[in-house]
Design an enzyme around this catalytic site. Structure first.
Site, PDB file in Angstrom:
ATOM      1  N   TYR A 144       0.988  -1.460  -0.107  1.00 30.11           N
ATOM      2  CA  TYR A 144      -0.332   0.078  -0.025  1.00 30.11           C
ATOM      3  C   TYR A 144       1.230   1.166   0.292  1.00 30.11           C
ATOM      4  O   TYR A 144       1.889   1.034  -0.096  1.00 30.11           O
ATOM      5  CB  TYR A 144      -1.273  -0.452   1.269  1.00 30.11           C
ATOM      6  CG  TYR A 144      -2.130   0.601   0.622  1.00 30.11           C
ATOM      7  CD1 TYR A 144      -3.333  -0.416  -0.282  1.00 30.11           C
ATOM      8  CD2 TYR A 144      -2.797   1.994   0.943  1.00 30.11           C
ATOM      9  CE1 TYR A 144      -3.688   1.109  -0.855  1.00 30.11           C
ATOM     10  CE2 TYR A 144      -3.772   2.931   1.052  1.00 30.11           C
ATOM     11  CZ  TYR A 144      -4.012   2.478  -0.041  1.00 30.11           C
ATOM     12  OH  TYR A 144      -5.468   3.160  -0.648  1.00 30.11           O
ATOM     13  N   ARG A 155      -8.540  10.058  -8.241  1.00 29.18           N
ATOM     14  CA  ARG A 155      -7.870  10.744  -7.324  1.00 29.18           C
ATOM     15  C   ARG A 155      -6.696   9.899  -7.258  1.00 29.18           C
ATOM     16  O   ARG A 155      -7.449   8.937  -5.147  1.00 29.18           O
ATOM     17  CB  ARG A 155      -8.521  11.572  -6.606  1.00 29.18           C
ATOM     18  CG  ARG A 155      -8.181  12.648  -5.663  1.00 29.18           C
ATOM     19  CD  ARG A 155      -7.989  12.106  -3.971  1.00 29.18           C
ATOM     20  NE  ARG A 155      -7.240  11.679  -3.880  1.00 29.18           N
ATOM     21  CZ  ARG A 155      -7.642  10.463  -2.349  1.00 29.18           C
ATOM     22  NH1 ARG A 155      -8.931  11.418  -2.268  1.00 29.18           N
ATOM     23  NH2 ARG A 155      -6.629   9.611  -2.680  1.00 29.18           N
ATOM     24  N   LYS A 194      -5.541  -2.146  -1.108  1.00 24.67           N
ATOM     25  CA  LYS A 194      -6.861  -2.002   0.247  1.00 24.67           C
ATOM     26  C   LYS A 194      -7.551  -3.758   0.285  1.00 24.67           C
ATOM     27  O   LYS A 194      -7.684  -3.872   1.730  1.00 24.67           O
ATOM     28  CB  LYS A 194      -8.393  -0.957  -0.216  1.00 24.67           C
ATOM     29  CG  LYS A 194      -7.180  -0.049  -0.087  1.00 24.67           C
ATOM     30  CD  LYS A 194      -8.320   1.033   1.391  1.00 24.67           C
ATOM     31  CE  LYS A 194      -7.532   1.689   1.646  1.00 24.67           C
ATOM     32  NZ  LYS A 194      -7.949   2.846   1.316  1.00 24.67           N
ATOM     33  N   GLU A 211     -13.637   4.038  -3.482  1.00 31.83           N
ATOM     34  CA  GLU A 211     -12.011   5.145  -2.789  1.00 31.83           C
ATOM     35  C   GLU A 211     -11.539   5.507  -3.934  1.00 31.83           C
ATOM     36  O   GLU A 211     -11.575   4.810  -5.456  1.00 31.83           O
ATOM     37  CB  GLU A 211     -11.694   3.006  -2.827  1.00 31.83           C
ATOM     38  CG  GLU A 211      -9.939   3.181  -2.517  1.00 31.83           C
ATOM     39  CD  GLU A 211     -10.210   3.333  -0.923  1.00 31.83           C
ATOM     40  OE1 GLU A 211     -10.886   2.909   0.033  1.00 31.83           O
ATOM     41  OE2 GLU A 211      -8.953   4.317  -0.453  1.00 31.83           O
ATOM     42  N   ASP A 212     -10.736   6.062  -3.694  1.00 34.59           N
ATOM     43  CA  ASP A 212     -10.009   7.349  -4.760  1.00 34.59           C
ATOM     44  C   ASP A 212     -10.278   7.652  -5.252  1.00 34.59           C
ATOM     45  O   ASP A 212     -10.211   7.526  -6.545  1.00 34.59           O
ATOM     46  CB  ASP A 212      -8.790   7.066  -4.546  1.00 34.59           C
ATOM     47  CG  ASP A 212      -8.031   6.954  -3.327  1.00 34.59           C
ATOM     48  OD1 ASP A 212      -8.049   7.490  -2.016  1.00 34.59           O
ATOM     49  OD2 ASP A 212      -6.759   6.138  -3.438  1.00 34.59           O
ATOM     50  N   ASP A 229     -14.233   5.555   2.726  1.00 33.02           N
ATOM     51  CA  ASP A 229     -13.227   5.147   3.063  1.00 33.02           C
ATOM     52  C   ASP A 229     -12.298   6.791   3.405  1.00 33.02           C
ATOM     53  O   ASP A 229     -11.523   6.963   4.333  1.00 33.02           O
ATOM     54  CB  ASP A 229     -11.755   4.126   2.884  1.00 33.02           C
ATOM     55  CG  ASP A 229     -10.988   3.962   3.687  1.00 33.02           C
ATOM     56  OD1 ASP A 229     -11.628   3.490   5.187  1.00 33.02           O
ATOM     57  OD2 ASP A 229      -9.453   3.449   3.467  1.00 33.02           O
ATOM     58  N   ASP A 230     -11.555   6.600   1.882  1.00 33.22           N
ATOM     59  CA  ASP A 230     -11.037   8.430   2.422  1.00 33.22           C
ATOM     60  C   ASP A 230     -11.988   9.470   2.863  1.00 33.22           C
ATOM     61  O   ASP A 230     -11.301  10.222   4.074  1.00 33.22           O
ATOM     62  CB  ASP A 230     -11.078   8.881   0.718  1.00 33.22           C
ATOM     63  CG  ASP A 230     -10.799   8.284  -0.098  1.00 33.22           C
ATOM     64  OD1 ASP A 230      -9.305   7.411   0.489  1.00 33.22           O
ATOM     65  OD2 ASP A 230     -10.957   7.752  -1.329  1.00 33.22           O
ATOM     66  N   ASN A 286      -0.669  11.476   1.199  1.00 34.14           N
ATOM     67  CA  ASN A 286       0.199  10.317   0.824  1.00 34.14           C
ATOM     68  C   ASN A 286       0.064  10.844  -0.408  1.00 34.14           C
ATOM     69  O   ASN A 286      -0.176  11.302  -1.247  1.00 34.14           O
ATOM     70  CB  ASN A 286      -0.367   9.279   1.019  1.00 34.14           C
ATOM     71  CG  ASN A 286      -0.772   9.015   2.304  1.00 34.14           C
ATOM     72  OD1 ASN A 286       0.052   8.925   2.876  1.00 34.14           O
ATOM     73  ND2 ASN A 286      -1.727   8.974   2.153  1.00 34.14           N
TER      74      ASN A 286
HETATM   75  P1  NAD Z   1      -8.785  16.169  -2.087  1.00 33.44           P
HETATM   76  O1  NAD Z   1      -8.289  16.332  -3.639  1.00 33.44           O
HETATM   77  O2  NAD Z   1     -10.554  15.929  -1.963  1.00 33.44           O
HETATM   78  O3  NAD Z   1      -8.714  17.704  -1.099  1.00 33.44           O
HETATM   79  C1  NAD Z   1      -7.003  18.053  -1.526  1.00 33.44           C
HETATM   80  C2  NAD Z   1      -6.976  19.373  -1.114  1.00 33.44           C
HETATM   81  O4  NAD Z   1      -6.218  20.193  -0.641  1.00 33.44           O
HETATM   82  C3  NAD Z   1      -8.573  20.743  -1.760  1.00 33.44           C
HETATM   83  O5  NAD Z   1      -9.556  21.110  -0.654  1.00 33.44           O
HETATM   84  C4  NAD Z   1      -8.165  20.797  -2.134  1.00 33.44           C
HETATM   85  O6  NAD Z   1      -8.616  22.742  -3.158  1.00 33.44           O
HETATM   86  C5  NAD Z   1      -6.616  21.530  -1.177  1.00 33.44           C
HETATM   87  N1  NAD Z   1      -5.499  21.890  -2.135  1.00 33.44           N
HETATM   88  C6  NAD Z   1      -4.662  21.711  -3.558  1.00 33.44           C
HETATM   89  N2  NAD Z   1      -3.970  22.859  -3.453  1.00 33.44           N
HETATM   90  C7  NAD Z   1      -4.071  23.757  -2.288  1.00 33.44           C
HETATM   91  C8  NAD Z   1      -3.267  24.910  -1.989  1.00 33.44           C
HETATM   92  N3  NAD Z   1      -1.849  24.596  -2.873  1.00 33.44           N
HETATM   93  N4  NAD Z   1      -3.089  24.813  -0.436  1.00 33.44           N
HETATM   94  C9  NAD Z   1      -4.338  24.287   0.119  1.00 33.44           C
HETATM   95  N5  NAD Z   1      -4.701  23.710  -0.512  1.00 33.44           N
HETATM   96  C10 NAD Z   1      -4.834  23.463  -1.251  1.00 33.44           C
HETATM   97  O7  NAD Z   1      -8.214  15.049  -1.639  1.00 33.44           O
HETATM   98  P2  NAD Z   1      -8.252  14.566  -0.284  1.00 33.44           P
HETATM   99  O8  NAD Z   1      -9.159  13.293  -0.352  1.00 33.44           O
HETATM  100  O9  NAD Z   1      -8.983  15.298   0.653  1.00 33.44           O
HETATM  101  O10 NAD Z   1      -7.027  14.118  -0.160  1.00 33.44           O
HETATM  102  C11 NAD Z   1      -5.797  15.327   0.746  1.00 33.44           C
HETATM  103  C12 NAD Z   1      -4.377  14.169   0.677  1.00 33.44           C
HETATM  104  O11 NAD Z   1      -4.215  12.813   1.971  1.00 33.44           O
HETATM  105  C13 NAD Z   1      -4.380  13.238  -0.216  1.00 33.44           C
HETATM  106  O12 NAD Z   1      -3.146  13.498  -0.220  1.00 33.44           O
HETATM  107  C14 NAD Z   1      -4.840  11.911   0.687  1.00 33.44           C
HETATM  108  O13 NAD Z   1      -3.281  11.226   0.011  1.00 33.44           O
HETATM  109  C15 NAD Z   1      -4.740  12.099   1.987  1.00 33.44           C
HETATM  110  N6  NAD Z   1      -5.091  11.382   2.747  1.00 33.44           N
HETATM  111  C16 NAD Z   1      -4.189  10.832   3.837  1.00 33.44           C
HETATM  112  C17 NAD Z   1      -5.320   9.735   4.747  1.00 33.44           C
HETATM  113  C18 NAD Z   1      -5.030   8.942   5.509  1.00 33.44           C
HETATM  114  O14 NAD Z   1      -3.294   9.443   6.440  1.00 33.44           O
HETATM  115  N7  NAD Z   1      -5.318   8.457   6.582  1.00 33.44           N
HETATM  116  C19 NAD Z   1      -6.653   9.404   4.522  1.00 33.44           C
HETATM  117  C20 NAD Z   1      -7.373   9.691   3.079  1.00 33.44           C
HETATM  118  C21 NAD Z   1      -6.525  11.123   2.638  1.00 33.44           C
END
Ligand code: NAD
Length: 565
Positions: A111, A164, A182, A253-254, A276-277, A418
């Protein structure tokens, strides 16, 4: 030697529906049935295998040693990924034995972060089919296509449209690495039977020009189409699942957040599903914060929280924290939301700004003037917690991290994006810049940091702590739906499983090696909630813990037993 008849066999002691009517090489080529050199003399005769495997009958433990020896020869993480994927495609029991016993080392390979590289290279490293692909070209045929999948019992489907993938953006059909990865974690961590899992990639095109230009890209070579066409395809998928595998839990997912929220809201009360996200991330992050509260001896309601990123993860986490604050303090949801500042790519999320807000942000929009950079928002909001979910690597600079020290003696800094390259800051940076005062966790794993003779162990806010247990619980009690309350209970359970010793190393999550126990405990809570609220589809067992334990797959070979004719 006498001719071996094709007969029906089943696997002793296995609560799975596998039956064998094939023989010889067909068995060796079926990863769910294959034991390789571990077939006994008797099985070799019964199943027509004599001569097809080397003479020595080996125990699974010896096979594990051989696998680890070969694995150890690979130095490149992507090569390790390919090696494990090949084992997965050859012998699932052995794969899960190896994975379960080496989770700390191998979870980052199967993963995040390495699965991210694997997805980017998917068309180039592709070797063998796994799971199902449903594309826009298959409109009107999905139910019929599901008959091509031979298992009649499916517990968990993980589906992505590849739009995504982690923080890597639109990877189209290459995103298939994620549902596969997953589900591997579901089996290893949650004890779902491998044959009852189904990874699906919904190919609605891709807007990633590099992929469209890549002749080895394996998805549809077309851009994503209209929402109308997209939602119709998803609807057809959901209906086909209800018909073919009515008990299956669907994990979204994603998906990009413009589809993730509407899909979750559309289906969450109609079919057994979760995202899950949004929900899994919400629960795992809340659990980490509860661990942080234990460390600091404070309450969530006393915190001020900035989210850098305002997408699926941010709102999923924020909603879960709001639920926690409401429960612990008696505040209303509206009052609790005042403790949050969300920042997206345009700056602080505010009411009456110059741009329209996406629905999921509206409840968190603040009555403030526009602010367009993180440091300025920190100075204005004076937060005690900073959560990075922006996908913007290295955006928590030294200035940003050190500014947090002005508002809390032990600021909580979670860099959850990530893969590792997208992490807002590293563990080493967070500890060094704050002289070890930060309580840090990340989305992708970081090694422990040694500083001034002390060891700091960064927690990994890995969704794997939550989703296998929730999925296991919901599926074995045949829940009608998965509720936010189930995720909230899972978060609390996880936080309570962090030991005092772990907290003393400044880690807010339990040791991942305890995952099976964690998943079983979470599953018990989910089942209890389903039984208590009339959501379960089966009779309440007298001992739920024993019931859960008995339903979990163990990666051990079973004996082939001939069915009586
Ligand atoms: P998403 O695309 O729904 O959200 C991303 C957000 O970041 C959006 O609101 C976007 O406007 C904002 N963004 C982009 N560029 C920016 C900048 N320069 N400044 C400020 N904000 C900015 O994605 P998501 O599903 O919310 O996931 C976001 C990140 O979180 C990913 O990298 C994902 O891998 C990670 N994530 C981690 C976990 C975990 O650690 N358990 C779980 C889910 C997601």
């Amino acid at each position: 030697m006498a001719m071996v008849k094709k007969r029906r066999y089943h696997l002793e002691h296995r609560d799975d529906p596998l039956e064998v009517i094939v023989r010889g090489t067909d068995i060796l080529n079926e990863p769910l049935l294959n034991k390789g050199t571990a077939f006994s003399e008797e099985e070799r005769d019964q199943l027509g295998l004599r001569g097809l495997v080397p003479p020595k009958v080996t125990a699974i433990e010896e096979q594990v040693i051989r696998v680890l020896e070969n694995y150890g020869r690979k130095t490149d993480p992507l090569e390790k990924f390919i090696f494990l994927a090949s084992l997965h495609d050859r012998n699932e029991t052995l794969y899960y034995k190896v994975l379960t016993e080496n989770l700390m080392e191998m979870t980052p390979i199967v993963y995040t972060p390495v699965v991210g590289d694997a997805c980017q290279q998917f068309g180039h490293i592709y070797r063998k089919n796994r799971g199902m692909y449903l594309s826009l070209n298959d409109k009107g045929q999905i139910r019929r296509m599901f008959d091509n999948w031979k298992q009649d019992e499916i517990d968990i489907i993980v589906i992505s449209d590849g739009s995504r993938i982690l923080g890597l953006g639109d990877l189209g059909a290459n995103g298939m690495g994620i549902p596969i990865g997953k589900l591997a974690l579901y089996v290893a961590g949650g004890g779902i039977f491998p044959c009852k899992t189904l990874p699906i990639l919904l190919d609605a095109g891709t807007n990633n020009q590099d992929l469209l230009d890549d002749p080895l890209y394996l998805g549809l070579h077309q851009k994503r189409g209209s929402d109308e066409e997209y939602y119709a395809l998803v609807d057809e998928f959901v209906n086909a699942v209800q018909d073919r595998w009515p008990k299956a839990l669907i994990q979204w997912e994603d998906f990009t957040n413009n589809h993730a929220f509407p899909l979750l809201n559309k289906y969450r009360d109609k079919v057994l599903c979760f995202n899950d996200d949004i929900q899994g991330t919400g629960a795992v992050a809340l659990s980490g914060l509860l661990g942080g509260m234990r460390m600091k001896g404070e309450k969530l309601a006393e915190q001020r929280i900035i989210f850098y990123g305002a997408g699926s993860a941010a709102v999923g986490i924020a909603d879960m924290i709001v639920a926690g604050i409401v429960e612990e303090s008696g505040m209303t949801e509206k009052e609790a939301r005042k403790l949050f500042w969300l920042i997206d790519s345009q700056g602080l999320v505010i009411k009456n700004g110059s741009r329209p807000l996406q629905d999921h942000k509206v409840l968190y929009a603040r009555d403030e003037e526009p602010i367009d950079n993180l440091l300025a928002v920190i100075k204005s909001a004076k937060p005690t917690i900073l959560v990075g979910v922006s996908g913007q690597g290295q955006s928590f600079t030294k200035d940003v991290v050190q500014e947090m020290l002005n508002y809390s003696e032990q600021p909580i800094i979670f860099a959850l994006s990530n893969p590792t390259s997208k992490s807002e800051c590293s563990a080493e940076q967070a500890y060094h810049w704050t002289d070890g005062k930060a309580i840090f966790a990340s989305g992708s794993p970081f090694d422990p940091v040694r500083m001034k003779g002390k060891i700091y162990v960064p927690g990994q806010g890995n969704n794997m702590f939550i989703f296998p247990g929730v999925g296991l619980g919901a599926s074995i009690c045949q829940a009608k739906k998965v509720t936010d309350a189930m995720f909230y209970a899972a978060a609390k359970t996880l936080a309570e499983m962090v030991t005092e010793e772990e907290l003393s190393l400044r880690t807010v999550y339990p040791d991942l090696r305890k995952i099976r126990k964690i998943s079983a405990t979470i599953a018990v809570g989910v089942c209890e909630m389903a039984f208590d609220n009339g959501l379960a589809g089966i009779e309440r067992p007298a001992d739920i813990a024993a019931f859960v334990e008995g339903k979990m797959f163990q990666p051990q070979y079973s004996k082939y037993v001939a069915a009586s004719e």
